[in-house]
Design a protein around this motif. Structure first.
Motif, PDB file in Angstrom:
ATOM      1  N   LEU A 222       0.876  -1.144   0.161  1.00  0.00           N
ATOM      2  CA  LEU A 222       0.191   0.100   0.062  1.00  0.00           C
ATOM      3  C   LEU A 222       0.750   1.383   0.093  1.00  0.00           C
ATOM      4  N   PHE A 223       1.944   1.253   0.502  1.00  0.00           N
ATOM      5  CA  PHE A 223       2.895   2.342   0.655  1.00  0.00           C
ATOM      6  C   PHE A 223       3.983   2.362  -0.309  1.00  0.00           C
ATOM      7  N   LEU A 224       4.935   1.432  -0.107  1.00  0.00           N
ATOM      8  CA  LEU A 224       6.107   1.182  -0.762  1.00  0.00           C
ATOM      9  C   LEU A 224       5.985   0.850  -2.395  1.00  0.00           C
ATOM     10  N   LEU A 225       5.416   0.061  -2.526  1.00  0.00           N
ATOM     11  CA  LEU A 225       4.892  -0.227  -3.983  1.00  0.00           C
ATOM     12  C   LEU A 225       4.609   0.880  -4.757  1.00  0.00           C
ATOM     13  N   PRO A 226       3.447   1.573  -4.616  1.00  0.00           N
ATOM     14  CA  PRO A 226       2.975   2.971  -5.293  1.00  0.00           C
ATOM     15  C   PRO A 226       4.328   3.881  -5.299  1.00  0.00           C
ATOM     16  N   ALA A 227       4.656   4.197  -4.028  1.00  0.00           N
ATOM     17  CA  ALA A 227       5.837   5.127  -4.076  1.00  0.00           C
ATOM     18  C   ALA A 227       7.023   4.713  -5.014  1.00  0.00           C
ATOM     19  N   ALA A 228       7.536   3.420  -5.051  1.00  0.00           N
ATOM     20  CA  ALA A 228       8.561   3.071  -5.902  1.00  0.00           C
ATOM     21  C   ALA A 228       8.235   3.059  -7.431  1.00  0.00           C
ATOM     22  N   LEU A 229       6.833   2.910  -7.882  1.00  0.00           N
ATOM     23  CA  LEU A 229       6.418   3.018  -9.087  1.00  0.00           C
ATOM     24  C   LEU A 229       6.468   4.372  -9.570  1.00  0.00           C
ATOM     25  N   VAL A 230       6.028   5.283  -8.644  1.00  0.00           N
ATOM     26  CA  VAL A 230       5.891   6.674  -9.043  1.00  0.00           C
ATOM     27  C   VAL A 230       7.528   7.411  -9.208  1.00  0.00           C
ATOM     28  N   LEU A 231       8.432   6.741  -8.340  1.00  0.00           N
ATOM     29  CA  LEU A 231       9.605   7.144  -8.392  1.00  0.00           C
ATOM     30  C   LEU A 231      10.340   6.672  -9.824  1.00  0.00           C
ATOM     31  N   SER A 232       9.954   5.563 -10.071  1.00  0.00           N
ATOM     32  CA  SER A 232      10.527   4.962 -11.406  1.00  0.00           C
ATOM     33  C   SER A 232       9.926   5.883 -12.599  1.00  0.00           C
ATOM     34  N   PHE A 233       8.839   6.302 -12.443  1.00  0.00           N
ATOM     35  CA  PHE A 233       8.082   7.076 -13.723  1.00  0.00           C
ATOM     36  C   PHE A 233       8.771   8.390 -13.686  1.00  0.00           C
ATOM     37  N   ILE A 234       8.748   9.177 -12.461  1.00  0.00           N
ATOM     38  CA  ILE A 234       9.278  10.511 -12.485  1.00  0.00           C
ATOM     39  C   ILE A 234      10.693  10.906 -12.163  1.00  0.00           C
ATOM     40  N   ALA A 235      11.282  10.074 -11.584  1.00  0.00           N
ATOM     41  CA  ALA A 235      12.720  10.331 -11.161  1.00  0.00           C
ATOM     42  C   ALA A 235      13.530   9.079 -10.958  1.00  0.00           C
ATOM     43  N   PRO A 236      13.769   8.368 -12.032  1.00  0.00           N
ATOM     44  CA  PRO A 236      14.312   6.933 -12.141  1.00  0.00           C
ATOM     45  C   PRO A 236      15.859   7.165 -11.802  1.00  0.00           C
ATOM     46  N   TRP A 237      16.558   8.331 -12.073  1.00  0.00           N
ATOM     47  CA  TRP A 237      17.822   8.930 -11.798  1.00  0.00           C
ATOM     48  C   TRP A 237      17.913   8.618 -10.284  1.00  0.00           C
ATOM     49  N   ALA A 238      16.820   8.896  -9.360  1.00  0.00           N
ATOM     50  CA  ALA A 238      17.158   8.885  -7.797  1.00  0.00           C
ATOM     51  C   ALA A 238      17.130   7.576  -7.110  1.00  0.00           C
ATOM     52  N   ILE A 239      16.882   6.423  -8.014  1.00  0.00           N
ATOM     53  CA  ILE A 239      16.715   5.021  -7.322  1.00  0.00           C
ATOM     54  C   ILE A 239      18.304   4.706  -6.893  1.00  0.00           C
ATOM     55  N   THR A 240      19.236   4.861  -7.775  1.00  0.00           N
ATOM     56  CA  THR A 240      20.528   4.309  -7.008  1.00  0.00           C
ATOM     57  C   THR A 240      20.913   5.220  -5.947  1.00  0.00           C
ATOM     58  N   PRO A 241      20.972   6.289  -6.050  1.00  0.00           N
ATOM     59  CA  PRO A 241      21.361   7.175  -4.806  1.00  0.00           C
ATOM     60  C   PRO A 241      20.451   6.981  -3.320  1.00  0.00           C
ATOM     61  N   LEU A 242      19.040   6.681  -3.687  1.00  0.00           N
ATOM     62  CA  LEU A 242      18.463   6.154  -2.352  1.00  0.00           C
ATOM     63  C   LEU A 242      18.729   4.804  -2.227  1.00  0.00           C
ATOM     64  N   LEU A 243      18.911   3.933  -3.110  1.00  0.00           N
ATOM     65  CA  LEU A 243      19.526   2.649  -2.699  1.00  0.00           C
ATOM     66  C   LEU A 243      20.809   2.566  -2.023  1.00  0.00           C
ATOM     67  N   MET A 244      21.699   3.437  -2.248  1.00  0.00           N
ATOM     68  CA  MET A 244      22.834   3.658  -1.572  1.00  0.00           C
ATOM     69  C   MET A 244      22.809   4.043  -0.232  1.00  0.00           C
ATOM     70  N   ALA A 245      21.689   5.092  -0.181  1.00  0.00           N
ATOM     71  CA  ALA A 245      21.491   5.513   1.055  1.00  0.00           C
ATOM     72  C   ALA A 245      20.952   4.625   2.015  1.00  0.00           C
ATOM     73  N   GLY A 246      20.079   3.489   1.652  1.00  0.00           N
ATOM     74  CA  GLY A 246      19.616   2.219   2.255  1.00  0.00           C
ATOM     75  C   GLY A 246      20.769   1.377   2.633  1.00  0.00           C
ATOM     76  N   GLY A 247      21.493   1.440   1.838  1.00  0.00           N
ATOM     77  CA  GLY A 247      23.001   0.379   2.044  1.00  0.00           C
ATOM     78  C   GLY A 247      23.881   1.121   3.050  1.00  0.00           C
ATOM     79  N   ALA A 248      23.970   2.383   3.099  1.00  0.00           N
ATOM     80  CA  ALA A 248      24.438   3.047   4.363  1.00  0.00           C
ATOM     81  C   ALA A 248      23.913   2.764   5.623  1.00  0.00           C
TER      82      ALA A 248
END
Length: 332
Positions: free
Chosen positions: A77-103
């Motif tokens: 209900l929260f993360l899946l829609p947010a991920a799809l919106v992110l993929s649609f409007i700002a795919p460039w942000a996926i890697t930085p967010l992933l790295m922040a999560g890794g940190a």
């Protein structure tokens, strides 16, 4: 008429084949994404059982069930829609967010290692036992469930981010399907395992009470072995957090052109694998995972230093600047 019917049946068969191929592709991609998120899954399974500790045996499974539903709600209900919106409007942000999560994973892993090496008092419940004492069983249970779901949200966000990064080249609907499959599958896997872990000692006690020659020793073994198993699972979960977190950051840096660390680890892994060619794949994987964990430990240490010596002082300074203004506004 018959030819039209056969044509319709042929079209339906064709659509069924396309749908089957899409589902097969989704299952394949979900499996790959799940494998990459395995470290987080292990940590999730290692952390969650403690939220059911201290309650009556008949309340353990209902508590796990409520946490599982909360986890599923987090993902779908929260993360899946947010991920799809992110993929649609700002795919460039996926890697930085992933790295922040890794940190964040590295930070959590380093804290656990630091706690093991330099034990210190826990401050998770600053109010002490007095707060727990005034809560009735229902309130305490709800408090535990709420805390578990909040913790799960962070781990679930990282799982979904890893999944999204795995399927960025797929169609929008395929991304949605894979995210849903991974979210549902991981939740079932984690909380199914947690339910088995939580009830293992009860099952062992029941088997031990039967007193049968071959059954009773198994029951006693379960009762005596579960504390050691949980400690081992926690250690594996910590190592997995460091390995996954470090690997995410290394791969992310390579994506931005900083390939030195990734190439160096790969070179060492290949050299180690050549020592025993029959076990080369296993040795290469262990070397890569170990090097990633060491790198993750370094990153986690840097994050801890930054948190204590930069972030916390800045937050304290900000609070001090805000505090004097409160009485003045109230006086007016």
């Amino acid at each position: 008429m018959s030819s039209g019917l056969f044509a319709l049946l042929d079209d339906i068969a064709g659509l069924a084949k396309v749908a089957a191929a899409a589902l097969d592709d989704a299952a394949t991609q979900a499996t790959k994404a799940g494998a990459k998120a395995a470290g987080i899954v292990i940590d999730d399974a290692a952390v969650t059982p403690r939220y059911a500790v201290g309650f009556a045996a008949e309340r353990e499974l209902p508590i796990i069930w409520k946490i599982a539903l909360g986890s599923l709600k987090n993902k779908l209900l929260f993360l899946l829609p947010a991920a799809l919106v992110l993929s649609f409007i700002a795919p460039w942000a996926i890697t930085p967010l992933l790295m922040a999560g890794g940190a964040y994973l590295c930070f959590e892993g380093f804290e656990k290692v630091y706690e093991l090496v330099v034990p210190h008092a826990h401050t998770d419940e600053p109010a002490g036992t007095g707060t727990t004492a005034i809560l009735d069983a229902t309130q305490l249970e709800q408090q535990k469930i709420s805390g578990a779901i909040k913790t799960d949200f962070i781990l679930s966000a990282e799982i979904m981010a890893i999944t999204l990064a795995t399927v960025t080249t797929s169609s929008y609907w395929m991304q949605a399907l894979v995210l849903a499959v991974v979210g549902l599958g991981m939740t079932m896997l984690v909380y199914g395992a947690v339910a088995l872990i939580v009830k293992a000692d009860d099952a062992g006690a029941a088997l031990a009470r039967k007193g049968r020659p071959f059954i009773a020793p198994i029951g006693r073994g379960l009762v005596l072995g579960m504390p050691h198993f949980l400690k081992a699972l926690s250690a594996v979960g910590t190592a997995a957090m460091l390995w996954v977190g470090g690997g995410i950051i290394i791969h992310g840096l390579a994506g931005y052109g900083l390939t030195g660390i990734e190439h160096a680890i790969h070179g060492v892994a290949v050299a180690v694998g050549q020592v025993l060619p029959t076990l080369s794949s296993l040795l290469e994987w262990l070397t890569t995972a170990g090097a990633s964990a060491v790198f993750g430990l370094i990153v986690g240490g840097l994050c801890l230093v930054g948190m204590h010596f930069i972030v916390e002082p800045l937050l304290k300074a900000w609070r001090r600047t805000k505090a004097p203004g409160v009485p003045e506004r109230q006086g007016h």
